[in-house]
Scaffold this active site. Structure first.
Site, PDB file in Angstrom:
ATOM      1  N   HIS A   1      12.379   1.609   6.630  1.00 35.57           N
ATOM      2  CA  HIS A   1      13.745   1.950   6.267  1.00 35.57           C
ATOM      3  C   HIS A   1      13.811   3.323   5.611  1.00 35.57           C
ATOM      4  CE1 HIS A   1      12.020   0.293   2.569  1.00 35.57           C
ATOM      5  NE2 HIS A   1      12.893   1.043   1.906  1.00 35.57           N
TER       6      HIS A   1
ATOM      7  N   GLU B   1      14.586  -5.707  -1.248  1.00 32.49           N
ATOM      8  CA  GLU B   1      15.772  -5.091  -1.844  1.00 32.49           C
ATOM      9  C   GLU B   1      16.986  -5.275  -0.944  1.00 32.49           C
ATOM     10  OE1 GLU B   1      14.144  -1.169  -2.171  1.00 32.49           O
ATOM     11  OE2 GLU B   1      14.938  -0.518  -0.224  1.00 32.49           O
TER      12      GLU B   1
ATOM     13  N   GLN C   1      10.124   4.747   4.594  1.00 30.48           N
ATOM     14  CA  GLN C   1       9.287   3.960   3.690  1.00 30.48           C
ATOM     15  C   GLN C   1       9.049   2.552   4.214  1.00 30.48           C
ATOM     16  OE1 GLN C   1      11.395   3.897  -0.033  1.00 30.48           O
ATOM     17  NE2 GLN C   1      11.399   6.122  -0.257  1.00 30.48           N
TER      18      GLN C   1
ATOM     19  N   HIS D   1       7.848  -1.177   2.058  1.00 34.58           N
ATOM     20  CA  HIS D   1       7.413  -1.817   0.817  1.00 34.58           C
ATOM     21  C   HIS D   1       6.547  -3.030   1.149  1.00 34.58           C
ATOM     22  CE1 HIS D   1      10.276   0.790  -0.987  1.00 34.58           C
ATOM     23  NE2 HIS D   1      11.337   0.100  -0.645  1.00 34.58           N
TER      24      HIS D   1
ATOM     25  N   ARG E   1       5.102   5.747   1.577  1.00 27.42           N
ATOM     26  CA  ARG E   1       5.794   6.726   2.433  1.00 27.42           C
ATOM     27  C   ARG E   1       5.105   6.808   3.780  1.00 27.42           C
ATOM     28  NH1 ARG E   1       5.478  10.523  -2.027  1.00 27.42           N
ATOM     29  NH2 ARG E   1       7.337  10.376  -3.309  1.00 27.42           N
TER      30      ARG E   1
END
Length: 328
Positions: free
Chosen positions: A178, A120, A101, A103, A198
């Protein structure tokens, strides 16, 4: 008067989920077969956490932010985020590999009407022998290289994998490639958004025989090539004091591993604090209307300390490890 708040967990079935949220964190996610995520504290509009303790039980977190404002989240936090709670706290159990993925950051997300970006961090609670994660790309990988491997279905050849063990921590800034890999149970602290692109999903099929959608072009355009870090956080491990793991514009995360009472004074912080119990149990002592009160926390539980409660006494029973999360 506000008090330490507990919440009802929200369980999410995932194609890659397993049993560790039940067997290690002692949570009952029946009737789900494969629980991949337990959303512990969430301000997501359609998944706002519901309080489970005290006179505010059955209210949602977002309702409380609207009513209590700075007393709950801190004046500076309320000024910045208004009625939107800024973090999402999860436990994630990967029995199988998650998709690779990326983000987007805030700028990309807002430009494309996606709300917030997603930065995150992960704290490894449990890992099978030889477990690993993907964090970043191999050194000197270029956009042209990655495109070629996407076309040839060999993306894994350019992913950087890192062996993991209990206690490892990783910072995943927006724009970082990641993936959590099989055999991993972790706590995730993130911006309050679920925006994910994705890049690759191992040609996996769901129960109906369908492949999950990919977002290759979006992922490629969101990658931050200058943020291709791939090492775990190097931190000092010491008892009975807060040890910093991450401090970024969106959250700060410390670990507290204690076997003696620890007093926490938050008067200057101007933020709520979240405790995530990684191991053991403890009591949380606080003063409410000049009366001494306490709440309890044990492994697999999270609790939110309102900003107005600026003096906390943590007492282990007999040992405890917490993650301490707040807005810096």
């Amino acid at each position: 008067m506000l008090y330490p708040l507990k919440f009802k967990a929200q369980y999410k079935e995932k194609i890659w989920g397993g049993e560790k949220i039940k067997t290690i964190l002692h949570k009952d996610f029946s009737p789900l077969d494969n629980c991949g995520e337990s959303w512990e504290i969430s301000g997501m509009p359609n998944n706002s956490s519901i309080i489970s303790n005290g006179f505010l039980a059955d209210n949602t977190l977002n309702e409380l932010v609207e009513v209590y404002m700075g007393d709950l989240v801190g004046e500076k936090v309320f000024d910045a985020f208004g009625n939107e709670f800024p973090l999402l706290i999860k436990f994630i159990d990967a029995k199988d590999d998650l998709s690779v993925q990326v983000h987007p950051d805030d700028e990309y997300a807002q430009k494309h009407n996606m709300g917030l970006g997603k930065t995150e961090m992960w704290y490894i609670i449990d890992a099978d022998k030889d477990s690993k994660i993907n964090i970043g790309l191999k050194e000197k990988t270029t956009l042209m290289d990655l495109n070629k491997h996407i076309q040839n279905n060999t993306v894994e050849d350019v992913l950087h994998f890192c062996s993991i063990q209990k206690g490892d921590a990783f910072y995943i800034p927006a724009g970082q490639v990641h993936a959590i890999c099989k055999g991993t149970l972790l706590a995730e602290i993130q911006q309050c958004t679920d925006t994910t692109f994705r890049l690759y999903d191992y040609n996996r099929q769901d129960k109906t025989g369908q492949k999950r959608p990919l977002h290759v072009q979006e992922a490629l355009s969101a990658i931050k090539w200058d943020k291709n870090t791939n090492a775990p956080i190097n931190y000092l491990r010491r008892k009975n004091t807060s040890i910093q793991l991450v401090r970024c514009p969106y959250f700060a995360v410390n670990t507290i591993d204690f076997d003696h009472c620890v007093e926490k004074v938050y008067a200057e912080m101007d933020s709520f604090v979240i405790y995530i119990c990684i191991d053991g149990k403890a009591t949380i002592g606080y003063q409410n209307e000049n009366e001494e009160n306490e709440e309890h926390i044990s492994k697999g539980e999270c609790i939110l300390i309102p900003a107005i409660l600026d003096n906390i006494l943590l007492t282990p029973k007999p040992n405890c490890q917490l993650l301490e999360v707040y807005i810096p």
